[in-house]
Scaffold this active site. Structure first.
Site, PDB file in Angstrom:
ATOM      1  N   ARG A 100      29.389  48.980  57.170  1.00 30.33           N
ATOM      2  CA  ARG A 100      29.412  47.611  57.681  1.00 30.33           C
ATOM      3  C   ARG A 100      28.332  47.375  58.718  1.00 30.33           C
ATOM      4  O   ARG A 100      28.231  46.264  59.246  1.00 30.33           O
ATOM      5  CB  ARG A 100      30.766  47.380  58.334  1.00 30.33           C
ATOM      6  CG  ARG A 100      31.532  46.160  57.814  1.00 30.33           C
ATOM      7  CD  ARG A 100      32.876  46.214  58.465  1.00 30.33           C
ATOM      8  NE  ARG A 100      33.729  45.095  58.312  1.00 30.33           N
ATOM      9  CZ  ARG A 100      34.823  45.092  57.529  1.00 30.33           C
ATOM     10  NH1 ARG A 100      35.090  46.108  56.750  1.00 30.33           N
ATOM     11  NH2 ARG A 100      35.614  44.062  57.542  1.00 30.33           N
ATOM     12  N   LYS A 105      36.728  41.851  48.069  1.00 32.34           N
ATOM     13  CA  LYS A 105      36.371  43.266  47.906  1.00 32.34           C
ATOM     14  C   LYS A 105      37.599  44.113  47.580  1.00 32.34           C
ATOM     15  O   LYS A 105      37.583  44.910  46.648  1.00 32.34           O
ATOM     16  CB  LYS A 105      35.691  43.804  49.186  1.00 32.34           C
ATOM     17  CG  LYS A 105      34.431  43.059  49.565  1.00 32.34           C
ATOM     18  CD  LYS A 105      33.770  43.626  50.814  1.00 32.34           C
ATOM     19  CE  LYS A 105      34.592  43.506  52.064  1.00 32.34           C
ATOM     20  NZ  LYS A 105      34.864  42.114  52.509  1.00 32.34           N
ATOM     21  N   ARG A 123      46.450  35.069  52.288  1.00 30.88           N
ATOM     22  CA  ARG A 123      46.468  36.491  51.906  1.00 30.88           C
ATOM     23  C   ARG A 123      47.754  37.168  52.370  1.00 30.88           C
ATOM     24  O   ARG A 123      48.202  36.994  53.491  1.00 30.88           O
ATOM     25  CB  ARG A 123      45.263  37.207  52.528  1.00 30.88           C
ATOM     26  CG  ARG A 123      45.339  38.722  52.377  1.00 30.88           C
ATOM     27  CD  ARG A 123      44.006  39.391  52.422  1.00 30.88           C
ATOM     28  NE  ARG A 123      43.310  39.250  53.683  1.00 30.88           N
ATOM     29  CZ  ARG A 123      42.079  39.723  53.890  1.00 30.88           C
ATOM     30  NH1 ARG A 123      41.427  40.349  52.922  1.00 30.88           N
ATOM     31  NH2 ARG A 123      41.499  39.567  55.055  1.00 30.88           N
ATOM     32  N   ARG A 175      35.291  37.066  62.766  1.00 35.74           N
ATOM     33  CA  ARG A 175      34.920  38.132  61.831  1.00 35.74           C
ATOM     34  C   ARG A 175      33.739  37.707  60.965  1.00 35.74           C
ATOM     35  O   ARG A 175      32.888  38.527  60.612  1.00 35.74           O
ATOM     36  CB  ARG A 175      36.130  38.507  60.958  1.00 35.74           C
ATOM     37  CG  ARG A 175      37.178  39.256  61.781  1.00 35.74           C
ATOM     38  CD  ARG A 175      38.531  39.291  61.101  1.00 35.74           C
ATOM     39  NE  ARG A 175      38.514  40.022  59.862  1.00 35.74           N
ATOM     40  CZ  ARG A 175      39.370  39.846  58.864  1.00 35.74           C
ATOM     41  NH1 ARG A 175      40.318  38.925  58.962  1.00 35.74           N
ATOM     42  NH2 ARG A 175      39.295  40.565  57.786  1.00 35.74           N
ATOM     43  N   ARG A 192      48.280  39.679  57.664  1.00 38.12           N
ATOM     44  CA  ARG A 192      47.511  40.418  58.657  1.00 38.12           C
ATOM     45  C   ARG A 192      47.314  39.580  59.916  1.00 38.12           C
ATOM     46  O   ARG A 192      46.998  38.403  59.837  1.00 38.12           O
ATOM     47  CB  ARG A 192      46.153  40.810  58.066  1.00 38.12           C
ATOM     48  CG  ARG A 192      46.254  41.959  57.094  1.00 38.12           C
ATOM     49  CD  ARG A 192      44.975  42.216  56.343  1.00 38.12           C
ATOM     50  NE  ARG A 192      43.770  42.185  57.163  1.00 38.12           N
ATOM     51  CZ  ARG A 192      42.560  42.512  56.711  1.00 38.12           C
ATOM     52  NH1 ARG A 192      42.412  42.892  55.441  1.00 38.12           N
ATOM     53  NH2 ARG A 192      41.508  42.441  57.494  1.00 38.12           N
TER      54      ARG A 192
HETATM   55  P1  ADP Z   1      38.256  41.211  51.179  1.00 35.56           P
HETATM   56  O1  ADP Z   1      38.763  42.591  50.844  1.00 35.56           O
HETATM   57  O2  ADP Z   1      36.818  41.011  50.776  1.00 35.56           O
HETATM   58  O3  ADP Z   1      38.506  40.818  52.612  1.00 35.56           O
HETATM   59  P2  ADP Z   1      40.489  40.301  49.510  1.00 35.56           P
HETATM   60  O4  ADP Z   1      40.316  41.013  48.218  1.00 35.56           O
HETATM   61  O5  ADP Z   1      41.565  40.786  50.409  1.00 35.56           O
HETATM   62  O6  ADP Z   1      39.069  40.176  50.294  1.00 35.56           O
HETATM   63  O7  ADP Z   1      40.721  38.750  49.148  1.00 35.56           O
HETATM   64  C1  ADP Z   1      41.016  37.793  50.171  1.00 35.56           C
HETATM   65  C2  ADP Z   1      42.089  36.814  49.660  1.00 35.56           C
HETATM   66  O8  ADP Z   1      41.516  36.005  48.624  1.00 35.56           O
HETATM   67  C3  ADP Z   1      43.307  37.513  49.040  1.00 35.56           C
HETATM   68  O9  ADP Z   1      44.465  36.773  49.349  1.00 35.56           O
HETATM   69  C4  ADP Z   1      43.025  37.485  47.540  1.00 35.56           C
HETATM   70  O10 ADP Z   1      44.233  37.436  46.775  1.00 35.56           O
HETATM   71  C5  ADP Z   1      42.210  36.197  47.392  1.00 35.56           C
HETATM   72  N1  ADP Z   1      41.168  36.302  46.348  1.00 35.56           N
HETATM   73  C6  ADP Z   1      40.409  37.400  46.031  1.00 35.56           C
HETATM   74  N2  ADP Z   1      39.558  37.111  45.024  1.00 35.56           N
HETATM   75  C7  ADP Z   1      39.764  35.809  44.697  1.00 35.56           C
HETATM   76  C8  ADP Z   1      39.195  34.918  43.710  1.00 35.56           C
HETATM   77  N3  ADP Z   1      38.223  35.324  42.881  1.00 35.56           N
HETATM   78  N4  ADP Z   1      39.662  33.647  43.667  1.00 35.56           N
HETATM   79  C9  ADP Z   1      40.644  33.236  44.545  1.00 35.56           C
HETATM   80  N5  ADP Z   1      41.218  34.022  45.476  1.00 35.56           N
HETATM   81  C10 ADP Z   1      40.791  35.294  45.566  1.00 35.56           C
HETATM   82  P1  AMP Z   2      38.961  44.780  56.425  1.00 33.93           P
HETATM   83  O1  AMP Z   2      40.300  45.240  55.966  1.00 33.93           O
HETATM   84  O2  AMP Z   2      37.825  45.395  55.666  1.00 33.93           O
HETATM   85  O3  AMP Z   2      38.854  43.270  56.519  1.00 33.93           O
HETATM   86  O4  AMP Z   2      38.804  45.320  57.920  1.00 33.93           O
HETATM   87  C1  AMP Z   2      39.667  44.920  58.957  1.00 33.93           C
HETATM   88  C2  AMP Z   2      39.069  45.272  60.318  1.00 33.93           C
HETATM   89  O5  AMP Z   2      38.950  46.701  60.445  1.00 33.93           O
HETATM   90  C3  AMP Z   2      37.664  44.744  60.571  1.00 33.93           C
HETATM   91  O6  AMP Z   2      37.642  43.386  61.052  1.00 33.93           O
HETATM   92  C4  AMP Z   2      37.168  45.729  61.641  1.00 33.93           C
HETATM   93  O7  AMP Z   2      37.705  45.440  62.908  1.00 33.93           O
HETATM   94  C5  AMP Z   2      37.761  47.044  61.157  1.00 33.93           C
HETATM   95  N1  AMP Z   2      36.853  47.740  60.220  1.00 33.93           N
HETATM   96  C6  AMP Z   2      37.038  47.934  58.895  1.00 33.93           C
HETATM   97  N2  AMP Z   2      36.002  48.593  58.367  1.00 33.93           N
HETATM   98  C7  AMP Z   2      35.117  48.802  59.377  1.00 33.93           C
HETATM   99  C8  AMP Z   2      33.840  49.407  59.465  1.00 33.93           C
HETATM  100  N3  AMP Z   2      33.228  49.925  58.391  1.00 33.93           N
HETATM  101  N4  AMP Z   2      33.231  49.433  60.682  1.00 33.93           N
HETATM  102  C9  AMP Z   2      33.820  48.933  61.766  1.00 33.93           C
HETATM  103  N5  AMP Z   2      35.012  48.336  61.766  1.00 33.93           N
HETATM  104  C10 AMP Z   2      35.670  48.258  60.572  1.00 33.93           C
END
Ligand code: ADP
Ligand code: AMP
Length: 219
Positions: A89, A14, A128, A172, A161
């Site tokens: 969420r 995302k 990541r 999660r 992270r």
């Molecule tokens: P989210 O925001 O949904 O938690 P991220 O965008 O942070 O996901 O992506 C999670 C990890 O996967 C990051 O390290 C990112 O670089 C990697 N990633 C994202 N999209 C892809 C893809 N299409 N193929 C491989 N790795 C990806």
């Molecule tokens: P993310 O960066 O989206 O993976 O979010 C990291 C963490 O922040 C999540 O695991 C939750 O603990 C908190 N968080 C992010 N967005 C929300 C949301 N919309 N509602 C509740 N907790 C959230």
């Protein structure tokens, strides 16, 4: 006014897609996770409260989250809309978001569901790395920075992270399945759901999303 919602399990991509879409559509990327991390870095009261939940892989309570996102959407750069990543969420958040959108004169959608098989997630999250300054997202293997541990865009340090440890990732994913997955049906029922294959190279995912948005815009 356009609120594009990105849905998907943690690690679905995302944040990665939101950064591209934000540039392509000239709309701000609003990530509730990034907003919480900023508060945590600044040591604010909200950040200290949120950290207790985030470190355990749990969700921050709805009222706190809704208030924080509402404040962000009221800022002037979001006047034409926003790309929402990680919010809503829960069903109560989605209900509150409809009210916020109505107040702002916006409609919610499209909601893009990035689908990725669960078995990809631990690997995606273990690799990541995120930039300190503006949350740019890298992966050690799939999207490495040009210089190790340095953001290509801002030159700031990258960090791993705390909630990307495998045990926390598993928690999660469970939380996603029980509290967030129902949003897929929520948005399908409203006729704004679009399913995207998130299990392909990043540029192919972006192309699929832009094609969907082109169709949406052309309706
Ligand atoms: P989210 O925001 O949904 O938690 P991220 O965008 O942070 O996901 O992506 C999670 C990890 O996967 C990051 O390290 C990112 O670089 C990697 N990633 C994202 N999209 C892809 C893809 N299409 N193929 C491989 N790795 C990806
Ligand atoms: P993310 O960066 O989206 O993976 O979010 C990291 C963490 O922040 C999540 O695991 C939750 O603990 C908190 N968080 C992010 N967005 C929300 C949301 N919309 N509602 C509740 N907790 C959230």
């Amino acid at each position: 006014m356009l609120y594009v919602v990105l849905l998907g399990v943690p690690g679905a991509g995302k944040g990665t897609q939101a950064k591209w879409l934000s540039a392509a559509l000239a709309l701000p990327h609003v990530s509730s996770g990034d907003l919480f991390r900023e508060q945590m870095q600044n040591g604010t009261e909200l950040g200290i409260e949120a950290q207790r939940y985030i470190d355990r892989g749990e969700l921050v309570p709805d009222q706190v989250t809704i208030g924080m996102v509402r404040d962000r959407l009221e800022r002037s750069d979001a006047r034409a809309g926003a790309i929402l990543d990680g919010f809503p969420r829960t069903i109560p958040q989605a209900d509150a978001f409809e009210v916020i959108a109505r107040e702002m004169g916006a409609s919610v959608g499209p909601a893009l569901h990035l689908r990725v098989p669960i078995e990809r997630l631990v690997d995606r999250m273990a690799g990541r790395r995120v930039c300190q300054k503006s949350g740019h997202v890298y992966h050690l293997v799939y999207n490495p920075p040009k210089k190790p541990e340095i953001c290509d865009v801002d030159g700031s340090d990258l960090f791993q992270r705390e909630d990307d440890l495998p045990e926390t990732v598993r928690k999660r994913v469970q939380v996603y399945e029980s509290l967030t997955a129902p949003l897929v049906e929520f948005y399908r029922a409203r006729g704004v759901l679009q399913v995207v294959d998130g299990d392909q190279p990043m540029a192919a995912v972006t192309a699929e999303i832009l094609a969907i948005l082109g169709q949406e815009a052309g309706r």
